[in-house]
Design a protein around this motif. Structure first.
Motif, mmCIF file in Angstrom:
data_model
loop_
_atom_site.group_PDB
_atom_site.id
_atom_site.type_symbol
_atom_site.label_atom_id
_atom_site.label_comp_id
_atom_site.label_asym_id
_atom_site.label_seq_id
_atom_site.Cartn_x
_atom_site.Cartn_y
_atom_site.Cartn_z
ATOM 1 N N THR A 179 0.960 -1.239 0.185
ATOM 2 C CA THR A 179 0.088 -0.210 -0.165
ATOM 3 C C THR A 179 0.831 1.334 0.111
ATOM 4 O OG1 THR A 179 -0.037 0.015 2.376
ATOM 5 C CG2 THR A 179 -1.912 -0.968 1.268
ATOM 6 N N ASP A 180 1.854 1.101 -0.383
ATOM 7 C CA ASP A 180 3.092 2.506 -0.648
ATOM 8 C C ASP A 180 2.536 3.215 -1.611
ATOM 9 O OD1 ASP A 180 4.300 0.564 1.028
ATOM 10 O OD2 ASP A 180 5.592 -0.137 -0.069
ATOM 11 N N LYS A 181 1.670 2.972 -2.632
ATOM 12 C CA LYS A 181 1.281 4.001 -3.406
ATOM 13 C C LYS A 181 2.469 4.657 -4.299
ATOM 14 C CE LYS A 181 -1.470 6.047 -0.530
ATOM 15 N NZ LYS A 181 -2.484 6.971 0.118
ATOM 16 N N THR A 182 3.421 3.939 -4.822
ATOM 17 C CA THR A 182 4.753 4.389 -5.413
ATOM 18 C C THR A 182 4.444 4.787 -6.636
ATOM 19 O OG1 THR A 182 5.793 2.608 -4.261
ATOM 20 C CG2 THR A 182 6.951 3.528 -6.140
ATOM 21 N N ASN A 183 4.577 6.270 -6.680
ATOM 22 C CA ASN A 183 4.410 7.016 -8.145
ATOM 23 C C ASN A 183 5.653 6.800 -8.988
ATOM 24 O OD1 ASN A 183 4.823 10.211 -9.412
ATOM 25 N ND2 ASN A 183 2.936 9.331 -9.492
ATOM 26 N N VAL A 184 5.300 6.444 -10.455
ATOM 27 C CA VAL A 184 6.230 6.449 -11.269
ATOM 28 C C VAL A 184 6.403 7.850 -12.024
ATOM 29 C CG1 VAL A 184 7.102 5.401 -13.400
ATOM 30 C CG2 VAL A 184 6.254 4.123 -11.388
ATOM 31 N N SER A 185 5.288 8.120 -12.312
ATOM 32 C CA SER A 185 5.182 9.783 -13.031
ATOM 33 C C SER A 185 3.896 10.295 -12.478
ATOM 34 C CB SER A 185 4.994 9.438 -14.517
ATOM 35 O OG SER A 185 4.971 10.867 -15.258
ATOM 36 N N THR A 186 3.812 11.623 -12.232
ATOM 37 C CA THR A 186 2.947 12.470 -11.831
ATOM 38 C C THR A 186 1.975 12.949 -12.978
ATOM 39 O OG1 THR A 186 4.267 14.493 -11.951
ATOM 40 C CG2 THR A 186 4.005 13.536 -9.734
ATOM 41 N N SER A 187 2.050 12.350 -14.034
ATOM 42 C CA SER A 187 1.429 12.607 -15.070
ATOM 43 C C SER A 187 1.436 11.463 -16.033
ATOM 44 C CB SER A 187 1.414 13.889 -16.090
ATOM 45 O OG SER A 187 0.816 14.022 -17.120
ATOM 46 N N GLY A 188 0.224 10.841 -16.486
ATOM 47 C CA GLY A 188 0.464 9.781 -17.360
ATOM 48 C C GLY A 188 -0.981 8.858 -17.580
ATOM 49 N N TYR A 189 -0.983 8.129 -18.690
ATOM 50 C CA TYR A 189 -2.294 7.291 -18.789
ATOM 51 C C TYR A 189 -1.666 6.148 -19.409
ATOM 52 C CZ TYR A 189 -4.662 11.678 -17.757
ATOM 53 O OH TYR A 189 -5.047 12.722 -17.157
ATOM 54 N N ARG A 190 -2.631 5.072 -19.625
ATOM 55 C CA ARG A 190 -2.074 3.732 -20.127
ATOM 56 C C ARG A 190 -0.760 3.440 -19.819
ATOM 57 N NH1 ARG A 190 -6.525 1.283 -21.023
ATOM 58 N NH2 ARG A 190 -7.304 1.109 -22.780
ATOM 59 N N ALA A 191 -0.804 3.019 -18.636
ATOM 60 C CA ALA A 191 0.597 2.467 -17.810
ATOM 61 C C ALA A 191 0.584 0.950 -18.212
ATOM 62 C CB ALA A 191 0.534 2.831 -16.469
ATOM 63 N N ARG A 192 1.840 0.602 -18.623
ATOM 64 C CA ARG A 192 2.050 -0.891 -18.905
ATOM 65 C C ARG A 192 3.399 -1.142 -18.528
ATOM 66 N NH1 ARG A 192 -2.579 -0.576 -19.548
ATOM 67 N NH2 ARG A 192 -3.897 -1.046 -21.311
ATOM 68 N N VAL A 193 3.612 -2.164 -17.564
ATOM 69 C CA VAL A 193 5.009 -2.535 -16.937
ATOM 70 C C VAL A 193 5.407 -3.695 -17.718
ATOM 71 C CG1 VAL A 193 4.109 -3.601 -15.019
ATOM 72 C CG2 VAL A 193 6.448 -2.669 -15.106
ATOM 73 N N MET A 194 6.610 -3.938 -17.914
ATOM 74 C CA MET A 194 7.166 -5.292 -18.303
ATOM 75 C C MET A 194 8.562 -5.627 -17.655
ATOM 76 S SD MET A 194 10.017 -4.450 -20.641
ATOM 77 C CE MET A 194 10.166 -5.992 -21.345
ATOM 78 N N LYS A 195 9.012 -6.856 -17.671
ATOM 79 C CA LYS A 195 10.224 -7.077 -16.832
ATOM 80 C C LYS A 195 11.051 -7.713 -17.967
ATOM 81 C CE LYS A 195 12.587 -8.265 -12.797
ATOM 82 N NZ LYS A 195 12.547 -9.021 -11.437
ATOM 83 N N HIS A 196 12.132 -7.206 -18.129
ATOM 84 C CA HIS A 196 13.329 -7.882 -19.157
ATOM 85 C C HIS A 196 13.851 -8.928 -18.459
ATOM 86 C CE1 HIS A 196 16.770 -8.067 -21.914
ATOM 87 N NE2 HIS A 196 15.896 -7.404 -22.716
ATOM 88 N N SER A 197 14.461 -9.857 -19.443
ATOM 89 C CA SER A 197 14.983 -11.139 -18.632
ATOM 90 C C SER A 197 16.510 -10.674 -18.171
ATOM 91 C CB SER A 197 15.448 -12.036 -19.904
ATOM 92 O OG SER A 197 16.111 -11.425 -20.816
ATOM 93 N N ASN A 198 16.764 -9.364 -18.217
ATOM 94 C CA ASN A 198 18.252 -8.819 -17.476
ATOM 95 C C ASN A 198 17.759 -8.243 -16.269
ATOM 96 O OD1 ASN A 198 17.263 -6.388 -18.163
ATOM 97 N ND2 ASN A 198 18.712 -5.981 -19.618
ATOM 98 N N GLY A 199 16.500 -8.193 -15.873
ATOM 99 C CA GLY A 199 16.074 -7.760 -14.660
ATOM 100 C C GLY A 199 15.747 -6.141 -14.570
ATOM 101 N N THR A 200 15.531 -5.658 -15.937
ATOM 102 C CA THR A 200 15.188 -4.205 -16.083
ATOM 103 C C THR A 200 13.545 -3.956 -16.062
ATOM 104 O OG1 THR A 200 17.269 -3.406 -16.868
ATOM 105 C CG2 THR A 200 15.591 -2.169 -17.253
ATOM 106 N N TYR A 201 12.931 -3.312 -15.493
ATOM 107 C CA TYR A 201 11.546 -2.812 -15.868
ATOM 108 C C TYR A 201 11.357 -1.839 -16.613
ATOM 109 C CZ TYR A 201 10.664 -5.567 -11.216
ATOM 110 O OH TYR A 201 10.559 -6.570 -10.269
ATOM 111 N N LEU A 202 10.634 -1.992 -17.661
ATOM 112 C CA LEU A 202 10.176 -1.019 -18.419
ATOM 113 C C LEU A 202 8.827 -0.523 -18.088
ATOM 114 C CD1 LEU A 202 11.549 -0.228 -21.994
ATOM 115 C CD2 LEU A 202 8.962 -0.308 -21.587
ATOM 116 N N TYR A 203 8.608 0.857 -18.146
ATOM 117 C CA TYR A 203 7.186 1.443 -17.857
ATOM 118 C C TYR A 203 6.887 1.959 -18.839
ATOM 119 C CZ TYR A 203 3.508 2.527 -14.332
ATOM 120 O OH TYR A 203 2.512 2.834 -13.703
#
Length: 399
Positions: A179-203
């Motif tokens: 329930t941390d409510k971790t913000n990635v960007s204060t403006s944005g829509y259609r958020a989609r997260v994926m994780k690369h096999s090297n451990g990097t998240y791309l948002y």
């Protein structure tokens, strides 16, 4: 240099084959119903499962499921799975270890939109679990979940909160959502997260870059879900939406999105090996009417794409599907698969030939001299190349 060459090969391949994408798509859900947002995955039993939203008036959506047992050539008749009061939309699903399916979707059945979940063992009969607790008040509007399964069985979710941007949450295996409510960007829509096999998240998300109706596509990356890089802008036309990211078979990041051009939205994509420097965009689907909401998954030799095609804009969409073959590039002489040709490959090949060690995978990459077989002559050829300035390994050993 190898990455540059591979990126060029993929770019040429995509340009050559782009006319095939959408040229003869499979219509997953036709008719006069307004079938819009969709999500597609390969199940553990080999079938492809697709869930989509049927929303006749953009305010009373229900969720439907369909399956394909022949790799997307044909699809079973859609079956309704979530038909509650109000609007059910913006969805994603995952298959957990042990084959349980988890569905996440936004619903306003209890007031403001919030993210709900349900589970199923067969994809047809679902048990609703109610509204998730991510720390928001009952009056907050939050929606548009994308959920991925981590290697340890935990879950990571991207989502949107009305008026305050895009967020990310995490759920340990067997635990509860934070329930941390971790913000990635204060403006944005259609958020989609994926994780690369090297451990990097791309948002990936779209964000306002002008007036209230002007948006462009951005990405940001992280290795810990808490600290994110400065956003990278992928479009500049002020009318691009609906990005979706994934990892390609060659290890590159790929982002699909809808871009308005020449009177309608068309599907574009861009790829990158480091999520910093991106290849030029490429049109994937181009029609006189709108194509939006792309979603895809990639396997070693094929990419599977779904999107919303406007039959009669704005209130009649069909879900379209297309797949196409990906090229497989091999580095001839790289017998141990470490993406380089050096003395280790000659040793690996000698161990395979004389001591029964593991062989090259596939064996044809060991045919460094191009004589059509993998043998001791290839080990000698590699040694001469490495130490005596001999000719380099051929480039068509597996063709």
């Amino acid at each position: 240099m190898k990455r540059v060459i591979i990126a060029f090969v993929f770019l040429v391949f995509f340009l050559f084959t782009s006319s095939k994408i959408g040229a003869s798509p499979v219509v997953v859900s036709g008719g006069s119903a307004n079938d819009y947002e969709s999500w597609i995955e390969r199940l553990n039993d080999g079938r492809i499962m697709l869930v989509f939203c049927r929303n006749p008036d953009w305010a009373s959506g229900d969720l439907y499921v369909t399956f394909s047992s022949d790799d997307g050539v044909s699809w079973a008749g859609p079956q309704a799975i979530i038909t509650d009061a109000g609007d059910q939309a913006t969805l994603s699903f995952v298959q957990l270890p042990g084959d349980t399916l988890k569905l996440f979707y936004a619903s306003n059945e209890t007031g403001s939109y919030g993210i709900h979940s349900a589970y199923s063992m067969d994809g047809i009969t679902w048990v609703k679990e109610g509204k998730l607790n991510l720390g928001w008040s009952s009056s907050t509007t939050w929606y548009d979940p994308t959920v991925i399964v981590e290697s340890d069985g935990s879950l990571t979710m991207s989502y949107v909160v009305s008026g305050s941007g895009v967020y990310i949450a995490h759920k340990p295996a067997g635990g509860s959502w934070d329930t941390d409510k971790t913000n990635v960007s204060t403006s944005g829509y259609r958020a989609r997260v994926m994780k690369h096999s090297n451990g990097t998240y791309l948002y990936a998300y779209h964000m306002r870059t002008g007036t209230t109706s002007q948006y462009d596509v951005f990405i940001t990356t992280s290795t810990d879900r808490g600290h994110w890089t400065a956003p990278v802008q992928l479009t500049t036309n002020k009318n691009s939406h609906d990005p979706f990211g994934g990892e390609m078979a060659d290890g590159s990041f790929m982002v699909y999105y809808a871009k308005y051009e020449s009177g309608s939205y068309k599907l574009y994509r861009r790829n990158s090996f480091d999520a910093v420097t991106w290849e030029p965009e490429e049109v994937v689907v181009s029609n006189p009417t709108n194509d939006t909401q792309p979603h895809f998954f990639c396997e070693s030799d094929r990419l599977y794409l779904v999107w919303a095609h406007a039959v009669l804009y704005p209130d009649d969409h069909d879900v379209y599907f297309e797949s196409f073959e990906l090229p497989i590039e091999y580095l001839c002489g790289d017998t141990n698969g470490d993406t380089a040709v050096n003395i280790g490959d000659a040793v690996y090949l000698i161990t395979y030939i004389f001591k029964g060690g593991p062989g090259p995978d596939p064996e044809c990459v060991g045919d460094a001299n191009g004589d059509g077989s993998t043998n001791i002559g290839d080990a000698v050829y590699l040694i001469q190349f490495i130490f005596s300035g001999g000719p380099s390994p051929v480039d068509d050993c597996c063709n």
